[in-house]
Motif scaffolding. Structure first.
Motif, short mmCIF file in Angstrom:
data_model
loop_
_atom_site.label_atom_id
_atom_site.label_comp_id
_atom_site.label_asym_id
_atom_site.label_seq_id
_atom_site.Cartn_x
_atom_site.Cartn_y
_atom_site.Cartn_z
N ALA A 13 0.73 -1.33 -0.11
CA ALA A 13 -0.19 0.02 0.00
C ALA A 13 0.95 1.28 0.04
CB ALA A 13 -0.88 -0.06 1.11
N PHE B 200 -5.11 6.91 -1.45
CA PHE B 200 -4.48 5.70 -0.88
C PHE B 200 -4.64 4.57 -1.76
CE2 PHE B 200 -5.67 1.32 0.96
CZ PHE B 200 -4.39 1.42 1.72
N ALA C 260 -3.79 0.56 -2.98
CA ALA C 260 -3.34 -0.85 -2.64
C ALA C 260 -4.24 -1.70 -3.39
CB ALA C 260 -3.85 -1.30 -1.10
N VAL D 251 -10.60 -2.11 -0.41
CA VAL D 251 -9.54 -1.47 0.24
C VAL D 251 -9.85 -0.44 1.23
CG1 VAL D 251 -7.98 -2.09 -1.73
CG2 VAL D 251 -8.97 0.09 -1.52
N TRP E 71 -8.61 2.76 3.95
CA TRP E 71 -7.76 3.67 4.70
C TRP E 71 -8.60 4.53 5.69
CZ3 TRP E 71 -7.52 9.02 5.25
CH2 TRP E 71 -6.26 9.54 5.88
N ARG F 255 -7.72 2.68 -5.89
CA ARG F 255 -7.15 4.10 -5.33
C ARG F 255 -8.42 4.87 -4.88
NH1 ARG F 255 -5.59 2.75 -10.38
NH2 ARG F 255 -3.36 2.28 -10.69
N TRP G 13 -4.89 1.03 7.48
CA TRP G 13 -5.29 0.69 6.34
C TRP G 13 -5.35 -0.69 6.28
CZ3 TRP G 13 -0.46 2.35 7.97
CH2 TRP G 13 0.73 1.46 7.81
N VAL H 48 -7.05 -4.45 3.30
CA VAL H 48 -7.77 -4.76 2.21
C VAL H 48 -8.41 -6.27 2.63
CG1 VAL H 48 -5.77 -3.82 0.80
CG2 VAL H 48 -5.58 -6.43 1.56
N SER I 148 -0.84 -3.20 9.57
CA SER I 148 -1.34 -2.28 8.74
C SER I 148 -1.93 -1.11 9.57
CB SER I 148 -2.32 -2.65 7.73
OG SER I 148 -3.51 -3.34 8.36
#
Length: 239
Positions: A50, A70, A72, A81, A83, A143, A161, A163, A184
């Protein structure tokens, strides 16, 4: 022996070309689909492949603003994903989250979640006023773009963050609990205390850089390196 040397040289030449550009670039080499999108700072986050780009503007009115991108890869193509900023702790509980995923019509969406427990996620408002948000998905990477209104005199915040691999009925499902997933989290330094008082933004992060104009230089130097390997292979192999 000669054939082994030839094979080794071919691997040196070919491997850089086989790596997915979306996942192999450092933050300073990344570009955006909208050419007018620029950020003051960026960092290669330490897990989940990320990256975070951000600009903090303490002089914005009526409130300071934090603009972020962000980036990833989701755990699976139909995953998600996320953030978040956490004003009360360093983990997931308490995080004010932006989550991106594909809707049933394949369009990308960003939704907000105030994570109050480890139970199921429910869309809700977050503590920060979200002035703008959108998401993109290409080359296996999602994104999140967003601008948040921030409280005054903020120096640093906890960031998280994540996923995940699936979305069911418009709701992101639980992510894995691997060491990477559990690692993360970290601190996002918006400004030093002295700079915050002066109203200037700061550059900070595990690997943080001013990205304006630097992307092309790094990309060009990378091509020069790979070009050198290719020329070496051509010379030795007699292509």
């Amino acid at each position: 022996m000669a054939s082994l040397l030839q094979f080794s040289l071919l691997l040196v030449i070919a491997l850089p070309l086989l790596i997915s550009p979306a996942c192999s670039l450092t933050c300073t080499s990344q570009t955006f689909s909208m050419k007018t999108t620029h950020f003051t700072n960026c960092t290669d986050l330490p897990s989940l492949k990320a990256y975070l780009h951000w600009t903090y503007d303490p002089t914005a009115k009526p409130d300071p603003t934090l603009s972020i991108a962000f980036i990833a890869p989701p755990a699976k193509p139909d995953g998600w994903v996320a953030w978040a900023l956490n004003p009360t702790g360093s983990g997931m509980v308490g995080s004010q989250s932006l989550v991106a995923f594909k809707e049933s019509n394949e369009s990308m969406v960003v939704k907000t979640y105030n994570i109050s427990s480890y139970g199921s996620m429910m869309e809700s408002k977050i503590l920060y006023n979200v002035l703008d948000k959108r998401a993109e998905y290409s080359d296996g990477v999602m994104r999140i773009f967003a601008t948040l209104a921030m409280p005054g005199n903020v120096v640093e915040l906890n960031q998280v963050w994540q996923v995940g691999g699936s979305v069911k009925n418009g709701v992101p499902e639980k992510h894995e609990f691997s060491p990477e997933n559990l690692a993360s989290k970290g601190t996002l330094e918006l400004a030093s205390r002295a700079e915050s008082q002066r109203g200037n933004s700061a550059v900070s992060g595990r690997k943080s850089s001013n990205v304006t104009g630097e992307s092309s230089r790094i990309w060009e130097s990378g091509l020069g390196l790979y070009g050198g390997f290719m020329l070496l292979g051509i010379s030795i192999l007699g292509f």
